[in-house]
Design a protein around this motif. Structure first.
Motif, PDB file in Angstrom:
ATOM      1  N   UNK A   1      -6.341   5.268  -6.640  1.00  0.00           N
ATOM      2  CA  UNK A   1      -6.508   6.580  -6.003  1.00  0.00           C
ATOM      3  C   UNK A   1      -6.637   6.422  -4.488  1.00  0.00           C
ATOM      4  N   UNK A   2      -7.460   5.467  -4.041  1.00  0.00           N
ATOM      5  CA  UNK A   2      -7.646   5.242  -2.617  1.00  0.00           C
ATOM      6  C   UNK A   2      -6.345   4.778  -1.958  1.00  0.00           C
ATOM      7  N   UNK A   3      -5.611   3.936  -2.643  1.00  0.00           N
ATOM      8  CA  UNK A   3      -4.346   3.437  -2.109  1.00  0.00           C
ATOM      9  C   UNK A   3      -3.350   4.575  -1.920  1.00  0.00           C
ATOM     10  N   UNK A   4      -3.311   5.508  -2.839  1.00  0.00           N
ATOM     11  CA  UNK A   4      -2.379   6.620  -2.709  1.00  0.00           C
ATOM     12  C   UNK A   4      -2.699   7.485  -1.491  1.00  0.00           C
ATOM     13  N   UNK A   5      -3.992   7.642  -1.186  1.00  0.00           N
ATOM     14  CA  UNK A   5      -4.369   8.430  -0.002  1.00  0.00           C
ATOM     15  C   UNK A   5      -3.894   7.722   1.269  1.00  0.00           C
ATOM     16  N   UNK A   6      -4.193   6.427   1.377  1.00  0.00           N
ATOM     17  CA  UNK A   6      -3.804   5.664   2.562  1.00  0.00           C
ATOM     18  C   UNK A   6      -2.288   5.482   2.608  1.00  0.00           C
TER      19      UNK A   6
ATOM     20  N   UNK B   1      -0.561   8.398   4.081  1.00  0.00           N
ATOM     21  CA  UNK B   1      -0.719   8.424   5.540  1.00  0.00           C
ATOM     22  C   UNK B   1       0.280   7.475   6.199  1.00  0.00           C
ATOM     23  N   UNK B   2       0.461   6.300   5.611  1.00  0.00           N
ATOM     24  CA  UNK B   2       1.396   5.322   6.163  1.00  0.00           C
ATOM     25  C   UNK B   2       2.827   5.837   6.107  1.00  0.00           C
ATOM     26  N   UNK B   3       3.167   6.540   5.066  1.00  0.00           N
ATOM     27  CA  UNK B   3       4.522   7.094   4.928  1.00  0.00           C
ATOM     28  C   UNK B   3       4.789   8.172   5.980  1.00  0.00           C
ATOM     29  N   UNK B   4       3.743   8.771   6.525  1.00  0.00           N
ATOM     30  CA  UNK B   4       3.886   9.798   7.567  1.00  0.00           C
ATOM     31  C   UNK B   4       3.774   9.215   8.976  1.00  0.00           C
ATOM     32  N   UNK B   5       3.500   7.921   9.075  1.00  0.00           N
ATOM     33  CA  UNK B   5       3.330   7.315  10.397  1.00  0.00           C
ATOM     34  C   UNK B   5       2.025   7.686  11.059  1.00  0.00           C
ATOM     35  N   UNK B   6       0.993   7.957  10.275  1.00  0.00           N
ATOM     36  CA  UNK B   6      -0.266   8.453  10.829  1.00  0.00           C
ATOM     37  C   UNK B   6      -0.945   7.448  11.746  1.00  0.00           C
ATOM     38  N   UNK B   7      -0.833   6.156  11.445  1.00  0.00           N
ATOM     39  CA  UNK B   7      -1.575   5.160  12.224  1.00  0.00           C
ATOM     40  C   UNK B   7      -0.965   4.955  13.607  1.00  0.00           C
TER      41      UNK B   7
ATOM     42  N   UNK C   1       0.824  -1.213   0.000  1.00  0.00           N
ATOM     43  CA  UNK C   1       0.000   0.000   0.000  1.00  0.00           C
ATOM     44  C   UNK C   1       0.858   1.264   0.000  1.00  0.00           C
ATOM     45  N   UNK C   2       1.932   1.260   0.786  1.00  0.00           N
ATOM     46  CA  UNK C   2       2.781   2.458   0.829  1.00  0.00           C
ATOM     47  C   UNK C   2       3.539   2.664  -0.475  1.00  0.00           C
ATOM     48  N   UNK C   3       3.601   1.610  -1.296  1.00  0.00           N
ATOM     49  CA  UNK C   3       4.241   1.712  -2.610  1.00  0.00           C
ATOM     50  C   UNK C   3       3.258   2.117  -3.704  1.00  0.00           C
TER      51      UNK C   3
ATOM     52  N   UNK D   1     -11.706   0.478  -0.028  1.00  0.00           N
ATOM     53  CA  UNK D   1     -11.498   0.415  -1.478  1.00  0.00           C
ATOM     54  C   UNK D   1     -10.065   0.266  -1.893  1.00  0.00           C
ATOM     55  N   UNK D   2      -9.286  -0.510  -1.118  1.00  0.00           N
ATOM     56  CA  UNK D   2      -7.853  -0.638  -1.356  1.00  0.00           C
ATOM     57  C   UNK D   2      -7.482  -1.906  -2.103  1.00  0.00           C
ATOM     58  N   UNK D   3      -8.481  -2.687  -2.520  1.00  0.00           N
ATOM     59  CA  UNK D   3      -8.204  -3.934  -3.212  1.00  0.00           C
ATOM     60  C   UNK D   3      -9.387  -4.867  -3.136  1.00  0.00           C
ATOM     61  N   UNK D   4      -9.128  -6.155  -3.307  1.00  0.00           N
ATOM     62  CA  UNK D   4     -10.204  -7.141  -3.310  1.00  0.00           C
ATOM     63  C   UNK D   4      -9.843  -8.299  -2.376  1.00  0.00           C
TER      64      UNK D   4
END
Length: 335
Positions: free
Chosen positions: A311-316, A319-325, A261-263, A283-286
């Motif tokens: 598009x949804x993956x890029x948003x999430x 966030x992961x690249x910033x350590x948001x979780x 996802x971060x990629x 909406x990040x996959x199936x």
């Protein structure tokens, strides 16, 4: 009074193992946390070293620490070092001591060991709270006797130094990254769509439509990933996530999901996986019940649906690249 994060690593491990812990230290450092690390090298030497660490190194480094909150990245090397870190953090400081759970060994290596399970549950209850992977893990822990507060991480962050994968044409191709010796299902998988493999221990012979691209560090790997989806599956069977690792998938957040996802890669994940709800709801996959249905599932995805997933993956992923979780979970725990 300061906030601290404590971790323990194998210096000889060049694989992805320590990546999640190091990333958490990086992201919590952005919240002004200070890091305390303990190291070992190789399991044989570490068993002897753990006595010295437990009796001397850990007590000395944690003695009179001016800490308000301590977050221990569990597990360390063994029960001895786990207990030494938690006990000394509570005994020798005035801090609240929380655990960031990377693995619940009662759900993995010791799932059939009642004595270990009883120890681990009691160990968790010595803390002031746990950051757990997801709701499935939280529920299992509560049902088995954990009564301290728990906060759900949702998904692991990933410090990813490589550019996001750009939007590409949809062809239904996949990649799988990990220790390929543990991915027994790959020996049974016959796909019409292209599969790209990354990681150590590839099979001597590859199936048609399968390509092996080598093994890379966690920082380098995102630059080499290919395909439309990253695959998250475990065990020896195609029709279910079987075996020790497959069963664990029902409770944990596999770090390879965060890599994908971060990629910028959408994910194909086992329907039984604990993370499947997170992937599908955002909406990040199936999610698929069986890899025997995988070709049909991939063929059914339209170009427009795939672009929306990207598009949804890029948003999430950002966030992961910033350590948001992890930042959100830590703030929720201590506030």
């Amino acid at each position: 009074m300061k906030n601290y994060v404590i971790g323990m690593y194998d210096k000889s491990q060049n694989e992805a193992g320590p990546k999640a812990k190091r990333d958490i230290e990086k992201f919590l450092g952005e919240l002004d946390f200070q890091t305390i690390d303990f190291y070992f090298q190789g399991a044989r030497k570490a068993e002897l070293l753990s006595y010295k660490q437990s009796w001397w190194d850990i007590p000395q480094r944690l003695k009179h620490l001016p800490a308000a909150n301590i977050f221990f990245q569990y597990p360390a090397f063994n029960q001895r070092t786990n207990q030494a870190i938690l006990m000394n953090a509570k005994k020798n400081t005035a801090a609240k001591v929380y655990l960031i759970i990377h693995d619940v060994e009662s759900l993995r290596a010791f799932s059939h060991d009642p004595a270990f399970i009883a120890w681990e549950i009691a160990f968790f209850n010595q803390s002031d709270g746990l950051i757990v992977h997801n709701a499935k893990m939280r529920d299992w822990l509560q049902q088995n006797g954990v009564h301290v507060p728990m906060v759900e991480l949702q998904i692991f962050d990933y410090a990813n130094p490589q550019p996001m994968i750009k939007m590409v044409d949809y062809q239904g191709s996949l990649c799988y990254a990990g220790n390929l010796a543990k991915a027994d299902f790959l020996q049974e998988l016959h796909l019409q769509h292209q599969l790209h493999l990354f990681g150590p221990n590839p099979a001597a012979e590859l199936k048609q439509q399968t390509a092996y691209h080598g093994s890379f560090t966690p920082e380098e790997l995102p630059a080499h990933l290919q395909g439309n989806f990253g695959l998250v599956w475990d065990g020896s069977r195609l029709d279910q996530t079987a075996g020790k690792f497959g069963a664990y998938l029902k409770y944990n957040d596999p770090h390879k999901t965060s890599l994908y996802l971060s990629s910028g890669l959408p994910v194909v994940i086992a329907q039984e996986a604990a993370l499947a709800d997170f992937i599908t709801s955002q909406g990040l996959g199936i999610a698929v019940a069986s890899l025997q249905d995988l070709d049909a599932k991939l063929a059914a995805v339209s170009k427009e649906e795939y672009q929306q997933m990207q598009y949804q993956v890029q948003q999430v992923g950002n966030k992961m690249r910033r350590g948001a979780y992890i930042k959100t979970a830590v703030k929720k725990m201590i506030n």
